[in-house]
Design an enzyme around this catalytic site. Structure first.
Site: not given
Lengths: 423, 423
Positions: A140, A206, A208, A240, A247, A251, A260, A264, A356
């Site tokens: 990832h 994502e 996870e 996620d 983003q 970021y 984010k 979640s 991820t």
């Protein structure tokens, strides 16, 4: 550490073929239904074992548990009993469910103890203190680095030396079944002169897994990498949700934020470390060698099959990703040792997600960003549909299960639908 | 919105000259002492008004408060009563303390109500849900950009378009007086071939203010920038301890993590938005114009003087920084509107810090990183000492106060000593 064979266990509970919730699993969760207030249960087959009733009926009398410890709307107080206690409780329930055990099977309270899972509403299993998200899949991190930075130097210099992680938002972690509104925010694509505001145009999942901590530490103390698992209670699936356009603009330099923290999603059943023990595998060789505080002995990786499905509104679910937790470069013991090496304190109910989980093949990438390669290669779905990112009305479903010698230990699923942005 | 004059109030309580805790302030905190269990109080002069005793004695009987709402070890349940209630309680206490008011002054319980501040231990005032740190001083962001990135393009492209922020660790926020262990961690200076591990060699403070949220929102909802202050209960001083060497190596691409989460220190008395109202000033002109959702009307900046002192073990305290909260480019209403514009939900007791509050002059920089310009210009202290960064045994003290027409509303201080790294 790897068990070469798992002793066979039979239960008097009817467990459908391919159920994630076998006698070998027995995950903990919090549920309620029309008649019952929130309480703690263990899943088996299509049933939930109501631990509060077992307790009331004296099945745990030798453990001297605090009164009402199962009549809670989160697992926190239960987990805080400590692993020696919670392990014994799980083992006691396993014993009660064995084919040859008559105690519960022939008990007058059996009907009250065994609740139909279909009729139960699952709640968020823990009150989450702090939430951390790692970035521990080399595939990832490499994919993202190729797309957004330098294809020739996709991994940043620190990546192989420490499990990169960052703090996330705990308040917006919700249980499977909770819908998520498409976030609005600022974005500025490379071809735009100035930033614009609106609903995210590149909404993503994502894939996870997250672990829940079960043993606190004090500020200033560190957890030794080879004692880290004593602090891990269990695992859940973790989606996620990510808004790639928000983003990408926000970021630098302090990391992901509004891209984010709009939500979640986690699966409701917490699969214990004990249940996953038979599925341990050795992790990848780490090169260059890591610093001493990150050198873990034994096997801390887990062979857990992971799948992601997209189900557009009114259509069938299509599998878009097949991955495995064993793909992770950094293991959970290393993550927790790193997190606390500076003296950062942890509490019962903290959540630490893996980042991820992408594998080496194109169908094993754990996000649409990677699967559609930044939107350039649409992903084919059933019914002639395709997706670059997630659209309004889409439900994203993640599943996870370990399997060995015909024995299965699974997570169920985390499923959530995306609603249009609020006006 | 700016009051041109503040009505004069006199109290029967003896308030020393230059006290931060005047009749105009009346901040809330949680305290205990040898005899008293944790409870909520209001500071005035050298005293604490024990609100639980006032309540028991019937002084709040017209407010129909929940039983025992002041006998708590955090302000959360109290704050959750809502601003209309908490404002009334503060006003009632102000009334009781006025020179002309005989109710408490001549009441038999007066001795029990008025506790000596010197004999009280202050506790962390709130159970912090989620903690966010912004980066809202243009001087600080420019200084850091010059030192670590490109001096010609010190501000990143997003900086003037949105209040950059990131999630921090709530568990390690401690109250003034709590010592902090020097963190250990990985670092790799530019001249090092590979990373090393050890105690941080560049430990720093960051001078910040933080607000505490007092009104929750639901997942998916956004707070309008012009209603944002309804969600802000009050402010505390915030020392965002930072390990610059750890931070520099770890922070790409997901932001600061172990360089920050070993500890943050806050002042114990929460100064309400109401108390700060007379000290509102207009903020800086924001150029380019911000997007609509960030356009705040009225004055949301505050003229609050801020000071940082370093006191080496066994030496005097030296002032190293004189700054002001009005220096901030982004105001608190914009921060909260931005934080929730994507639907991120907030809870009572969330904490949102400003980011380092640096001013335009060299003596107004809010961190050693800037004051010593990355360690190149040692900062002179009393007793012929100097500092590039913070050393073991040093105590860092931050003070804050607003003053106008001879009226003072202050925060007291946040003070904490650095202990050597644990072995």
């Amino acid at each position: 550490m790897v068990d070469s064979s798992i002793p066979t266990l039979n239960t008097w509970v009817e467990v459908p073929k391919n159920s994630d919730f076998t006698i070998y699993n027995l995950p903990f969760g919090v549920f309620k239904n029309k008649k019952l207030s929130p309480r703690i249960g263990i899943a088996i087959g299509d049933k939930i074992v109501d631990l509060s009733i077992l307790d009331q009926e004296g099945f745990f009398s030798s453990f001297f548990l605090p009164e009402g410890v199962f009549l809670k709307d989160s697992l926190n107080d239960f987990i805080a009993l400590g692993k020696p206690q919670t392990r014994k409780i799980r083992e006691r329930v396993q014993q009660l469910l064995l084919e040859d055990n008559e105690e519960l099977k022939n008990h007058s309270a059996r009907g009250k103890v065994m609740v139909n899972r279909k009729e139960a509403e699952m709640l968020l299993p823990v009150k989450i203190g702090d939430y951390t998200d790692f970035y521990s899949s080399i595939e990832h991190a490499t994919n993202v680095g190729k797309m957004f930075r330098d294809p020739e130097n996709a991994l940043l210099p620190n990546w192989r030396h420490l499990p990169v992680g960052y703090h996330g938002r705990a308040s917006s972690i919700v249980v499977s079944g909770t819908s998520i509104f498409r976030p609005k925010g600022q974005f500025k694509d490379p071809d735009m002169e100035k930033p614009a505001f609106g609903p995210s145009r590149r909404l993503d999942f994502e894939l996870e897994l997250a672990f829940i901590t079960g043993k606190p530490t004090k500020l200033g103390d560190s957890v030794d990498v080879n004692e880290a698992e004593d602090h891990i209670f269990g695992f859940v699936l973790f989606n996620d949700w990510s808004a790639r356009d928000i983003q990408a603009w926000e970021y630098v330099p302090l990391g992901p934020f509004l891209g984010k923290n709009f939500g979640s999603s986690i699966s409701p059943w917490v699969v214990t470390l004990e249940a996953l023990d038979p599925f341990r595998v050795s992790g990848p060789v780490q090169e260059p060698e890591v610093l001493d505080y990150l050198k873990s002995k034994g096997d801390h990786s887990f062979d857990i099959n992971l799948e992601v499905y997209i189900q557009p509104d009114g259509s069938k679910a299509s599998k878009v990703c097949t991955s495995n937790f064993k793909n992770m470069y950094w293991n959970v013991a290393q993550q927790l040792a790193h997190h606390t090496v500076n003296g950062c304190n942890i509490n019962v109910g903290d959540m630490m997600a893996s980042g991820t989980i992408s594998g080496p093949t194109e169908d094993s990438f754990g996000s649409m960003l990677e699967l559609s390669w930044k939107g350039t290669k649409p992903v084919k779905l059933e019914d002639g549909l395709e997706r670059r990112f997630i659209e309004d009305g889409d439900t994203v479903i993640m599943k996870g299960f370990a399997e060995k010698d015909g024995i299965r230990v699974g997570f169920g699923e985390v499923s959530s639908q995306i609603l249009p942005a609020k006006s």
